[in-house]
Design a protein around this motif. Structure first.
Motif, short mmCIF file in Angstrom:
data_model
loop_
_atom_site.label_atom_id
_atom_site.label_comp_id
_atom_site.label_asym_id
_atom_site.label_seq_id
_atom_site.Cartn_x
_atom_site.Cartn_y
_atom_site.Cartn_z
N MET A 140 0.85 -1.19 0.00
CA MET A 140 0.00 0.00 0.00
C MET A 140 0.88 1.23 0.00
N ASP A 141 0.29 2.37 -0.27
CA ASP A 141 1.03 3.62 -0.30
C ASP A 141 1.70 3.86 1.05
N ARG A 142 2.95 4.29 1.02
CA ARG A 142 3.71 4.49 2.26
C ARG A 142 3.11 5.60 3.11
N ASN A 143 2.57 6.61 2.49
CA ASN A 143 1.90 7.65 3.27
C ASN A 143 0.63 7.12 3.93
N LEU A 144 -0.02 6.16 3.29
CA LEU A 144 -1.19 5.53 3.89
C LEU A 144 -0.78 4.69 5.10
N ILE A 145 0.36 4.00 4.99
CA ILE A 145 0.88 3.23 6.13
C ILE A 145 1.16 4.16 7.30
N MET A 146 1.78 5.31 7.01
CA MET A 146 2.08 6.27 8.07
C MET A 146 0.80 6.82 8.68
N PHE A 147 -0.19 7.11 7.85
CA PHE A 147 -1.47 7.61 8.35
C PHE A 147 -2.12 6.58 9.29
N LEU A 148 -2.15 5.32 8.88
CA LEU A 148 -2.76 4.28 9.70
C LEU A 148 -2.00 4.08 11.01
N ALA A 149 -0.66 4.20 10.95
CA ALA A 149 0.14 4.03 12.17
C ALA A 149 -0.16 5.14 13.17
N VAL A 150 -0.22 6.38 12.70
CA VAL A 150 -0.43 7.51 13.61
C VAL A 150 -1.87 7.54 14.13
N ILE A 151 -2.84 7.35 13.23
CA ILE A 151 -4.24 7.39 13.66
C ILE A 151 -4.56 6.20 14.57
N GLY A 152 -3.96 5.04 14.29
CA GLY A 152 -4.14 3.88 15.17
C GLY A 152 -3.53 4.10 16.53
N TYR A 153 -2.37 4.77 16.53
CA TYR A 153 -1.70 5.11 17.78
C TYR A 153 -2.63 5.98 18.64
N GLY A 154 -3.25 6.97 18.01
CA GLY A 154 -4.16 7.85 18.74
C GLY A 154 -5.38 7.13 19.27
N ALA A 155 -5.94 6.20 18.47
CA ALA A 155 -7.11 5.44 18.91
C ALA A 155 -6.79 4.59 20.13
N VAL A 156 -5.62 3.96 20.12
CA VAL A 156 -5.22 3.13 21.25
C VAL A 156 -5.01 3.97 22.50
N ILE A 157 -4.38 5.14 22.33
CA ILE A 157 -4.14 6.03 23.47
C ILE A 157 -5.46 6.46 24.10
N ALA A 158 -6.47 6.71 23.27
CA ALA A 158 -7.77 7.14 23.78
C ALA A 158 -8.45 6.03 24.58
N VAL A 159 -8.17 4.77 24.26
CA VAL A 159 -8.83 3.64 24.91
C VAL A 159 -8.16 3.26 26.23
N ILE A 160 -6.86 3.48 26.33
CA ILE A 160 -6.08 3.00 27.49
C ILE A 160 -6.68 3.40 28.84
N PRO A 161 -7.07 4.66 29.08
CA PRO A 161 -7.57 5.03 30.42
C PRO A 161 -8.86 4.33 30.81
N TRP A 162 -9.53 3.67 29.86
CA TRP A 162 -10.80 3.04 30.15
C TRP A 162 -10.69 1.52 30.25
N CYS A 163 -9.47 1.00 30.25
CA CYS A 163 -9.26 -0.45 30.36
C CYS A 163 -9.23 -0.84 31.84
N GLY A 164 -10.39 -1.14 32.41
CA GLY A 164 -10.46 -1.48 33.82
C GLY A 164 -9.97 -2.87 34.15
N LEU A 165 -9.94 -3.76 33.18
CA LEU A 165 -9.47 -5.12 33.40
C LEU A 165 -7.96 -5.20 33.16
N TYR A 166 -7.28 -5.91 34.02
CA TYR A 166 -5.82 -6.05 33.89
C TYR A 166 -5.45 -6.70 32.55
#
Length: 535
Positions: A140-166
């Motif tokens: 896939m386009d390398r800029n698309l890979i970079m976009f998915l990596a950064v946007i995925g990083y942000g999505a994971v960061i948003a979820v972390i504070p709500w993970c009540g289970l170990y």
């Protein structure tokens, strides 16, 4: 002047001026016109330019910015890479101060919570390898890979504070590490692919932005991290390592008593860590958007076309392939040892100061902060130093400074000279600053082109040094004396010096191109000498 090529073709070089006015003549003084007659009788003409001379000319930059559309797009893309690495450093920098909150959120103990670091590293390795493969295979386009990596990083960061289970918190840190490793690999390889040997200063700026983000994020998170007044304080200050090897930023933080964090005791403790994490997620979204725009503009295909026109300039890389591979392996080992020294020094500095020098925890925190301030300063100065010195000279100079600094740190610690410990700690941080990115530059110039796979191999090697050295040093310090902190790191720095000279010896056996300069900017392939600008 005539030069005979390997295939028997006659090659001629002569000075050339492609501009008509005075400013363009000044720009082209360092250019050479390379004419070569191929097997079909057609004349291939290339303009050879030393990128260092053109980069140092402010007029050249303004001229290219005004007249070269692709150059402008590459420059803007570089700013997007720098912003993404600022975000990467921001994310990793806030992990240390927020770690106590994550233990509270997931209702776990310090011993079990330490698995977050390990699983983050595992995810980082997997992400680096996967991204390196996708980057080179061009699935896939390398800029698309970079976009998915950064946007995925942000999505994971948003979820972390709500993970009540170990268990959920452990899994989410694996995913976080995977996106971080992907961003790190794609950012390093992508910038090298975009600029090649012309991008030394941009590469230094990329790594400075990571360090800068790691300094800013703890300050932004400070108002929201867990208050120590809410719980008992048992472990005053320890260091928390960050599983990123572009520039492993360590943050001192105070830990809370998590021995009795159970389902029953948890309701009395409230964490507001979701606020800075949500801010960070928003930052990730913003920095991902330029890559999506460039993907829609098909910028990558234009860069690939430009690079394919210049591929013949790198045909000499296919010769002496064994030497190049051996040189690359040597640099992989060098990176592993260097990251081991860098991470271990910062990670164990407070522990050493408290146990051996009998300092307070606050004093240990202050000297560690000073170390990272000197490190970031060196990264910033490296942006300008790479314009004046070759990567080989940069590595030698800073490696030698690191050797002297650690020797001074050893002697002043041995005789308890507090002022000397402070001075040599600052010098050690400064000496470490530019080595990691400069190794990438040297590898690109003398051994192998830095692709996604090459970048991922470097980062995996760095992770090995990151994981192994602290365990080894911790055993030595506990079994014998804390002074092994100085002994081991000084010995490893001596090993770095030998690895550098081995790499230098190998690089000198690899011949330069006939002109000694990389081919770039213009190419002509027809009898009429029609000039086509491709930069």
């Amino acid at each position: 002047m005539g030069v005979s090529s390997e295939n028997g073709c006659h090659v001629e070089e002569e000075p050339v001026c492609t501009g008509s006015d005075t400013s363009e003549k000044t720009r082209d003084q360092s250019e050479t016109l390379l004419r070569k007659e191929n097997s079909n009788g057609a004349v291939e003409t290339r303009v050879i330019e030393d990128p260092r001379s053109s980069e140092g000319n402010a007029g050249s930059f303004l001229y290219r910015w005004k007249h070269d559309r692709l150059y402008r797009k590459k420059y803007i893309l570089t700013l997007a890479y720098i912003a993404s690495f600022l975000t990467l450093g921001w994310v990793e920098g806030q992990f240390g101060p927020s770690f106590p909150d994550l233990l509270v959120v997931s209702r776990t103990s310090l011993e079990r919570g330490s698995l977050f670091f390990t699983m983050g590293t595992v995810g980082y390795l997997l992400g680096s390898l996967l991204t390196g493969y996708l980057f080179d295979k061009r699935v896939m386009d390398r800029n698309l890979i970079m976009f998915l990596a950064v946007i995925g990083y942000g999505a994971v960061i948003a979820v972390i504070p709500w993970c009540g289970l170990y268990e959920a918190m452990v899994i989410i840190h694996v995913v976080k590490g995977a996106f971080g490793g992907g961003l790190d690999t794609c950012g390093n390889a992508g910038l090298v692919v975009t600029w090649g040997r012309e991008g030394d200063a941009f590469f230094s700026a990329l790594h400075f932005s990571f360090a800068f983000g790691g300094i800013l994020s703890p300050l932004a998170a400070a108002p929201y991290v867990m208050s120590l007044d809410a719980v008992d304080k048992t472990v005053p200050t320890i260091m928390s390592p960050v599983s990123n090897f572009t520039n492993s930023t360590l943050n001192t933080t105070k830990f809370i008593n998590i021995t009795n964090l159970t389902e029953e005791s948890q309701p009395d403790i409230t964490s507001f860590i979701y606020i800075p994490y949500t801010m960070t997620a928003g930052l990730c979204v913003l920095t991902s958007l330029p890559f999506l725009v460039f993907c829609c503009m098909s910028l990558q295909s234009k860069l690939e076309k430009a690079k394919s026109d210049n591929e013949d300039a790198d045909s000499d890389r296919k010769s002496h392939s064994r030497l190049r591979i051996v040189g690359f392996i040597n640099m992989v080992v060098y990176i592993a040892v260097y990251v081991a020294v860098e991470n271990t020094f910062a990670g164990f500095l407070t522990t050493f100061a408290v146990n051996e020098l009998k300092w307070t925890n606050s004093q240990g925190s202050y000297i560690t902060s000073g170390h990272w301030a000197a490190f970031a300063t060196g990264r910033f100065l490296g942006i300008f130093l790479v314009r004046c010195f070759s990567p080989a000279k940069m590595i030698f100079t800073f490696n030698f400074m690191l050797l002297i600094s650690l020797l001074g740190f050893l002697m002043t610690s041995l005789y308890d000279v507090i002022f000397g410990v402070w001075i040599f700690t600052m010098l050690t941080g400064f000496s470490m600053s530019v080595i990691f990115p400069t190794v990438f530059m040297w590898t690109e110039q003398r051994f192998l082109r830095v692709t996604g796979k090459i970048a991922s191999i470097f980062l995996v090697s760095a992770s090995v040094g990151f994981m192994v050295n602290p365990i080894f040093l911790g055993t030595l310090m506990e079994t014998f004396t804390p002074m092994w902190f100085c002994y081991l790191l000084f010995g490893e720095t001596v090993a770095l010096f030998f690895l550098y000279f081995l790499g230098l010896h190998i690089s000198r056996k690899i011949p330069q191109s006939p002109t000694g300069l990389p081919v770039q900017e213009l190419t002509v392939l027809n009898p009429e000498r029609e000039v086509e600008g491709i930069s």
